[in-house]
Design a protein around this motif. Sequence first.
Motif, PDB file in Angstrom:
ATOM      1  N   ILE A 213       0.825  -1.222   0.000  1.00 29.35           N
ATOM      2  CA  ILE A 213       0.000   0.000   0.000  1.00 29.35           C
ATOM      3  C   ILE A 213       0.856   1.269   0.000  1.00 29.35           C
ATOM      4  O   ILE A 213       0.330   2.376   0.065  1.00 29.35           O
ATOM      5  CB  ILE A 213      -0.973   0.027   1.191  1.00 29.35           C
TER       6      ILE A 213
ATOM      7  N   GLN B 207      -3.138  -5.744  -7.150  1.00 26.05           N
ATOM      8  CA  GLN B 207      -3.741  -4.492  -7.613  1.00 26.05           C
ATOM      9  C   GLN B 207      -4.473  -3.764  -6.495  1.00 26.05           C
ATOM     10  O   GLN B 207      -4.446  -2.534  -6.412  1.00 26.05           O
ATOM     11  CB  GLN B 207      -4.697  -4.764  -8.781  1.00 26.05           C
ATOM     12  N   GLU B 208      -5.129  -4.509  -5.604  1.00 25.95           N
ATOM     13  CA  GLU B 208      -5.871  -3.872  -4.508  1.00 25.95           C
ATOM     14  C   GLU B 208      -4.949  -3.027  -3.630  1.00 25.95           C
ATOM     15  O   GLU B 208      -5.331  -1.949  -3.158  1.00 25.95           O
ATOM     16  CB  GLU B 208      -6.575  -4.930  -3.646  1.00 25.95           C
TER      17      GLU B 208
ATOM     18  N   LEU C 131      -2.151  -1.511  -4.595  1.00 28.55           N
ATOM     19  CA  LEU C 131      -1.786  -0.304  -5.348  1.00 28.55           C
ATOM     20  C   LEU C 131      -2.944   0.688  -5.390  1.00 28.55           C
ATOM     21  O   LEU C 131      -2.730   1.907  -5.307  1.00 28.55           O
ATOM     22  CB  LEU C 131      -1.362  -0.686  -6.760  1.00 28.55           C
ATOM     23  N   ASP C 132      -4.173   0.185  -5.494  1.00 27.96           N
ATOM     24  CA  ASP C 132      -5.346   1.065  -5.459  1.00 27.96           C
ATOM     25  C   ASP C 132      -5.441   1.773  -4.113  1.00 27.96           C
ATOM     26  O   ASP C 132      -5.731   2.973  -4.039  1.00 27.96           O
ATOM     27  CB  ASP C 132      -6.625   0.260  -5.715  1.00 27.96           C
ATOM     28  N   LYS C 133      -5.187   1.013  -3.037  1.00 31.74           N
ATOM     29  CA  LYS C 133      -5.215   1.594  -1.695  1.00 31.74           C
ATOM     30  C   LYS C 133      -4.115   2.641  -1.528  1.00 31.74           C
ATOM     31  O   LYS C 133      -4.306   3.677  -0.875  1.00 31.74           O
ATOM     32  CB  LYS C 133      -5.038   0.478  -0.656  1.00 31.74           C
TER      33      LYS C 133
ATOM     34  N   LYS D 213      -3.065   4.802  -3.495  1.00 34.05           N
ATOM     35  CA  LYS D 213      -3.412   6.108  -4.068  1.00 34.05           C
ATOM     36  C   LYS D 213      -4.104   7.011  -3.053  1.00 34.05           C
ATOM     37  O   LYS D 213      -3.984   8.234  -3.119  1.00 34.05           O
ATOM     38  CB  LYS D 213      -4.269   5.911  -5.318  1.00 34.05           C
ATOM     39  N   THR D 214      -4.812   6.424  -2.107  1.00 30.59           N
ATOM     40  CA  THR D 214      -5.396   7.223  -1.032  1.00 30.59           C
ATOM     41  C   THR D 214      -4.478   7.287   0.187  1.00 30.59           C
ATOM     42  O   THR D 214      -4.334   8.337   0.822  1.00 30.59           O
ATOM     43  CB  THR D 214      -6.765   6.671  -0.604  1.00 30.59           C
TER      44      THR D 214
ATOM     45  N   TYR E 203       2.357   3.343 -11.068  1.00 33.62           N
ATOM     46  CA  TYR E 203       1.945   2.187 -10.272  1.00 33.62           C
ATOM     47  C   TYR E 203       1.969   0.975 -11.200  1.00 33.62           C
ATOM     48  O   TYR E 203       1.146   0.871 -12.117  1.00 33.62           O
ATOM     49  CB  TYR E 203       0.536   2.369  -9.727  1.00 33.62           C
TER      50      TYR E 203
ATOM     51  N   CYS F 277       1.561  -3.049 -11.723  1.00 29.37           N
ATOM     52  CA  CYS F 277       1.044  -4.275 -11.119  1.00 29.37           C
ATOM     53  C   CYS F 277       1.692  -5.477 -11.807  1.00 29.37           C
ATOM     54  O   CYS F 277       1.240  -5.939 -12.867  1.00 29.37           O
ATOM     55  CB  CYS F 277      -0.478  -4.346 -11.232  1.00 29.37           C
TER      56      CYS F 277
END
Length: 223
Positions: A72, A94-95, A97-99, A101-102, A114, A116
């Motif tokens: 993360i 991927q989850e 990397l998505d996290k 971003k926040t 980012y 993956c």
Amino acid sequence: MTSRTATDEASFYSNAEDYWKEISPTVDGMLGGYGSISNIDINGSKTFLQRFLGDGEGKTGSGCALDCGAGIGRITKRLLLPLFKTVDLVDVTQEFLDKAKTYLGEEGKRVGNYFCYGLQDFVPESGRYDVIWIQWVVGHLTDDHLVDFLRRCQKALRPNGLIVIKDNVSYEGVIPDEVDSSVCRDLNIVCSLVRRAGLRIVHQEQQKNFPKELYQVHTLAIR
């Protein structure tokens, strides 16, 4: 490579991917329930890394870093973004990397990419990075894939660039972990794989003040 070896290798990687898909995208999740060691880890890494950074002959630049097995973005947020203008992240999940971003907040605007990928498949851009930081992830690579990845990392370095491996080290031999589908190698084996990649270790030290029940953790600066 025999078909049996190929099958074993494929399951070694797919089982690890499946494991990480079930892990919570939190600092505690990234650290296997030991979120409390994050500050100690980051402070040790910062002291280690800062001896190489700066101006002058042989010093490593602070333009761009790569966080390998970034999750993360714990290391990106606390260690790399404060020291580098741009940071790229690569992780197989991927989850996470998505996290990131926040999780990275406003400073995340300085993230370049980012990616993956599993590191066995990742080809970093040639000549892009001042530092390639590889923490708690080399155990997810076979010996041959780790050697190949380190060779690709060397090509991805800028002049005076640095590869850093920070990871668990066993006391002797190779210890498999069936839970997350990884291995823990002793320091001699890690060093021999670095040499096999045509690289040399310029500095090495053990992380201090981790809980005694954990593996010893060593940090290697490589060129």
